[in-house]
Motif scaffolding. Structure first.
Motif, short mmCIF file in Angstrom:
data_model
loop_
_atom_site.label_atom_id
_atom_site.label_comp_id
_atom_site.label_asym_id
_atom_site.label_seq_id
_atom_site.Cartn_x
_atom_site.Cartn_y
_atom_site.Cartn_z
N PRO A 67 0.84 -1.20 0.00
CA PRO A 67 0.00 0.00 0.00
C PRO A 67 0.88 1.25 0.00
N GLY A 68 0.48 2.24 -0.76
CA GLY A 68 1.21 3.51 -0.76
C GLY A 68 2.43 3.53 -1.66
N GLY A 69 2.69 2.44 -2.34
CA GLY A 69 3.87 2.36 -3.20
C GLY A 69 3.74 3.17 -4.48
N GLY A 70 2.51 3.57 -4.79
CA GLY A 70 2.29 4.36 -5.99
C GLY A 70 1.68 3.55 -7.13
N LYS A 71 1.01 2.46 -6.81
CA LYS A 71 0.41 1.62 -7.86
C LYS A 71 -0.63 2.38 -8.66
N SER A 72 -1.57 3.03 -7.96
CA SER A 72 -2.63 3.74 -8.67
C SER A 72 -2.05 4.87 -9.52
N THR A 73 -1.08 5.56 -8.96
CA THR A 73 -0.45 6.66 -9.70
C THR A 73 0.26 6.12 -10.94
N LEU A 74 0.91 4.97 -10.78
CA LEU A 74 1.60 4.35 -11.92
C LEU A 74 0.59 3.89 -12.97
N GLY A 107 -10.49 4.15 -2.89
CA GLY A 107 -10.03 5.46 -3.33
C GLY A 107 -9.06 5.47 -4.50
N ASP A 108 -8.91 4.34 -5.17
CA ASP A 108 -7.90 4.28 -6.24
C ASP A 108 -8.23 5.18 -7.43
N ARG A 109 -9.55 5.37 -7.66
CA ARG A 109 -9.98 6.20 -8.80
C ARG A 109 -9.43 7.61 -8.76
N VAL A 110 -9.25 8.11 -7.52
CA VAL A 110 -8.84 9.51 -7.34
C VAL A 110 -7.63 9.82 -8.22
N ARG A 111 -6.66 8.90 -8.24
CA ARG A 111 -5.42 9.15 -8.97
C ARG A 111 -5.60 9.04 -10.48
N MET A 112 -6.74 8.51 -10.92
CA MET A 112 -6.92 8.28 -12.36
C MET A 112 -8.00 9.19 -12.94
N VAL A 156 -5.04 -4.73 -13.83
CA VAL A 156 -5.64 -5.07 -12.53
C VAL A 156 -4.69 -4.61 -11.43
N GLU A 157 -5.13 -3.63 -10.65
CA GLU A 157 -4.32 -3.18 -9.51
C GLU A 157 -4.78 -3.91 -8.26
N THR A 158 -3.87 -4.58 -7.57
CA THR A 158 -4.25 -5.13 -6.26
C THR A 158 -3.14 -4.91 -5.25
N VAL A 203 10.87 0.24 -9.52
CA VAL A 203 11.19 0.99 -8.31
C VAL A 203 10.60 2.37 -8.53
N ASN A 204 9.44 2.59 -7.92
CA ASN A 204 8.74 3.86 -8.12
C ASN A 204 9.28 4.90 -7.15
N LYS A 205 8.85 6.12 -7.30
CA LYS A 205 9.30 7.24 -6.47
C LYS A 205 10.80 7.44 -6.62
N ALA A 206 11.29 7.24 -7.84
CA ALA A 206 12.71 7.39 -8.11
C ALA A 206 13.14 8.84 -7.99
N ASP A 207 12.15 9.75 -7.84
CA ASP A 207 12.48 11.15 -7.57
C ASP A 207 12.97 11.32 -6.13
N LEU A 208 12.73 10.32 -5.30
CA LEU A 208 13.25 10.35 -3.93
C LEU A 208 14.61 9.64 -3.92
N SER A 209 15.34 9.80 -2.81
CA SER A 209 16.66 9.18 -2.79
C SER A 209 16.54 7.69 -2.48
N ALA A 237 11.26 4.51 -11.93
CA ALA A 237 10.23 5.40 -12.48
C ALA A 237 9.76 6.37 -11.41
N SER A 238 9.21 7.46 -11.87
CA SER A 238 8.50 8.36 -10.97
C SER A 238 7.10 8.55 -11.54
N ALA A 239 6.15 7.89 -10.88
CA ALA A 239 4.78 7.92 -11.41
C ALA A 239 4.20 9.32 -11.33
N VAL A 240 4.44 10.05 -10.22
CA VAL A 240 3.86 11.41 -10.13
C VAL A 240 4.46 12.34 -11.16
N LYS A 241 5.75 12.20 -11.43
CA LYS A 241 6.38 13.09 -12.41
C LYS A 241 6.26 12.54 -13.82
N1 LIG Z 1 7.49 11.21 -4.55
C1 LIG Z 1 6.67 10.39 -5.20
N2 LIG Z 1 5.46 10.10 -4.69
C2 LIG Z 1 4.65 9.26 -5.38
C3 LIG Z 1 5.03 8.68 -6.61
N3 LIG Z 1 4.03 7.89 -7.05
C4 LIG Z 1 3.06 7.97 -6.13
N4 LIG Z 1 3.42 8.80 -5.12
C5 LIG Z 1 2.63 9.17 -3.95
O1 LIG Z 1 2.47 8.05 -3.10
C6 LIG Z 1 1.20 8.07 -2.47
C7 LIG Z 1 0.46 6.77 -2.71
O2 LIG Z 1 0.19 6.65 -4.09
P1 LIG Z 1 -0.88 5.64 -4.67
O3 LIG Z 1 -0.76 5.66 -6.14
O4 LIG Z 1 -2.20 5.89 -4.09
O5 LIG Z 1 -0.30 4.26 -4.07
P2 LIG Z 1 -0.99 2.80 -4.01
O6 LIG Z 1 -1.55 2.65 -2.66
O7 LIG Z 1 0.15 1.85 -4.23
O8 LIG Z 1 -2.01 2.73 -5.09
C8 LIG Z 1 0.47 9.29 -3.03
O9 LIG Z 1 0.61 10.34 -2.13
C9 LIG Z 1 1.22 9.57 -4.31
O10 LIG Z 1 1.16 10.91 -4.70
C10 LIG Z 1 6.33 9.02 -7.13
O11 LIG Z 1 6.75 8.59 -8.20
N5 LIG Z 1 7.08 9.87 -6.39
#
Ligand SMILES: Nc1nc2c(ncn2[C@@H]2O[C@H](COP(=O)(O)OP(=O)(O)O)[C@@H](O)[C@H]2O)c(=O)[nH]1
Ligand SMILES: [Mg+2]
Lengths: 331, 146
Positions: A67-74, A107-112, A156-158, A203-209, A237-241
């Motif tokens: 959870p929170g890894g950025g699946k929905s955003t990806l 709440g996954d729709r929010v990101r899409m 399919v996101e799970t 490896v998502n959130k590659a914008d972080l260290s 990857a950086s899903a948000v960026k």
């Molecule tokens: N810094 C950063 N944050 C991200 C990235 N992708 C997702 N997030 C954030 O991580 C949080 C969880 O994202 P979400 O897509 O809902 O994760 P899920 O629970 O795996 O579906 C949100 O606050 C996103 O904005 C990324 O590439 N970089």
């Protein structure tokens, strides 16, 4: 919307048009059919069977991870790439962690959100409800229904909890495992099972260290696993960026091409068919057993009386198995 | 129709649940209220699909149809409720989906609330609404109190 949808018409009557409307691309028919699957309504199974000739075309992609890894955003970012390449998408966002009883907030729709008005995108959220193993069955039927409706790609996101990540590999052609840089040391503790099912690592959130370090740790873990003909790529990857998303999609497509060439696709689909048969038999057996145990049957009466509190589950189970399934009973 | 079915059949199975789409319509970014209501609905046994902030009526209706919900709960604080909510009702009608119930929350003056109910909105929850009132609304099958 077909004539079968006038208010007050029961599912049974409307079902006659459901298949036709769904094939014709009617969004309401598709949405309603998925509800039948979620409700574990036998009509969904009948519908899927009826539509089977129209399935098997879509590329089924599973996206899993903590959870929170950025699946929905990806998924949101991938949908954009897939659409840019001119293909249609169905997304099923499954939340198996929602409680078994009571309600849920999905709440996954929010990101899409930005894809909502794109006719080439259909997004559906699914909760766990009271399903005992039924979530996978409902998801599977939803996949078939989206497939029949002509979606080119089904994502399919799970959440990767419990058995769900193993289930996703039996549902999809390609499994994408989403990891975070901070989960670096979690990598070592990743259950061996997950490492075996991932076809693409992100490896998502590659914008972080820490992303590069996480990549190396995963590489080491993968290197220790038995060699497979497909070497799962590990991508940053950086899903948000929306950075590095194109390569993720290309890796997913390469995996599919590899499956095609190697005959692995047929093998996966055969395996999936086997799992599906087992799941369907198990589901109906569980329903039959529950009816036998809760109904007005010798076993049910014994269980309710249970005078001496010493009933033997093994012999009761044998009695239930010996019963003929109660046909036409209330579902 | 889904609602009639569920009511008529007495909510048949354990797997059948009310599905409600909640969202924030308009441009302001306050999502506290809609999140509180979403959790209250969840606690009342509803499967809530939260669609997020800054939704347009078109997005709300499309999402509601894809998610096959029984009801839509819209939260507004922008003051544009008298255009946005009737627009949702109109779009539902256009999509032949008027059986989807609409209810609202946020800062909506009493007169406006009455007018919206007259147009077909099932209920308007003001800022001081108790969670109990929301639970009762669910238990009434998302219908107005008699
Ligand atoms: N810094 C950063 N944050 C991200 C990235 N992708 C997702 N997030 C954030 O991580 C949080 C969880 O994202 P979400 O897509 O809902 O994760 P899920 O629970 O795996 O579906 C949100 O606050 C996103 O904005 C990324 O590439 N970089
Ligand atoms: Mg998610």
């Amino acid at each position: 919307m077909g004539p079968g949808y006038t208010a007050g018409v029961s599912y049974d009557e409307s079902e006659m048009n459901l298949a036709g409307d769904l094939l014709a691309g009617d969004v309401r028919a598709l949405a309603r059919a998925i509800s039948l699957a979620e409700d574990r309504d036998p009509q969904a199974t009948a519908l899927v069977a009826e539509l089977q000739a129209h399935t098997g075309r879509a590329h089924l992609v599973g996206v899993t991870g903590s959870p929170g890894g950025g699946k929905s955003t990806l998924v949101d970012a991938l949908v954009r790439v897939i659409r840019e390449r001119g293909r249609t998408v169905g997304v099923i966002a499954v939340d198996p962690s929602s409680p078994f009883t009571g309600g849920a907030v999905l709440g996954d729709r929010v990101r899409m959100s930005r894809h909502t008005l794109d006719k080439g995108v259909f997004i559906r959220s699914m909760g766990a409800r009271g399903h005992l193993g039924g979530l996978a069955a409902a998801t599977r039927e939803a996949i078939h229904l989206l497939d029949a409706s002509g979606r080119d790609v089904i994502v399919v996101e799970t959440v990767g909890v419990g058995q769900s990540e193993l289930e996703i590999s039996s549902l999809c052609d390609t499994v994408v495992l989403v990891l975070m840089p901070e989960s670096g040391d979690a990598v070592q503790s990743i259950k061996a099972g997950i490492l075996e099912i991932a076809d693409v690592y992100v490896v998502n959130k590659a914008d972080l260290s820490g992303a590069e370090k996480a990549r190396r740790l995963i590489q080491d873990a993968v290197a220790m696993a038995p060699k497979k003909p497909w070497q799962p790529p590990i991508l940053l990857a950086s899903a948000v960026k929306e950075e590095g998303i194109g390569p993720v999609w290309e890796a997913i497509e390469s995996h599919r091409a590899f499956l095609r060439q190697s005959g692995g696709l047929e093998e996966r689909r055969r395996e999936r068919l086997k799992q599906e048969v087992i799941a369907l038999v198990a589901e109906s057996a569980r329903d039959d057993a529950r009816r036998a145990v809760e109904g007005d049957t010798p076993v049910g009466r014994l269980l309710r009386d249970n005078r001496n509190g010493r009933l033997n589950p093994y012999s009761l189970a044998a009695d239930v198995r010996a019963m003929r399934p109660a046909r036409g009973a209330e579902n | 129709m889904a609602v009639e079915k569920k009511v008529a059949a007495g909510r048949r199975g354990a797997h059948q649940k009310w599905r409600v789409l909640t969202c924030k319509v308009g441009l302001d970014g306050h999502d506290r209220g809609v999140k509180v209501v979403s959790r209250a609905l969840r606690d009342a046994g509803v499967e809530v699909i939260y669609a997020g902030l800054r939704q347009t009526p078109e997005m709300v209706v499309e999402a509601a149809i894809q998610e096959d919900v029984d009801a839509i709960g819209v939260s507004l604080h922008s003051g544009a409720h008298m255009t946005l909510i009737p627009r949702i009702l109109e779009l539902l009608k256009e999509r032949d989906a008027s059986e989807i119930i609409v209810f609202g929350g946020g800062i909506i003056p009493e007169d406006d609330a009455l007018e919206l109910k007259r147009l077909g909105v099932a209920e308007i929850f003001g800022p001081g609404t108790s969670l109990q009132a929301i639970v009762e609304f669910v238990n009434r099958g998302f219908q107005q109190a008699a």
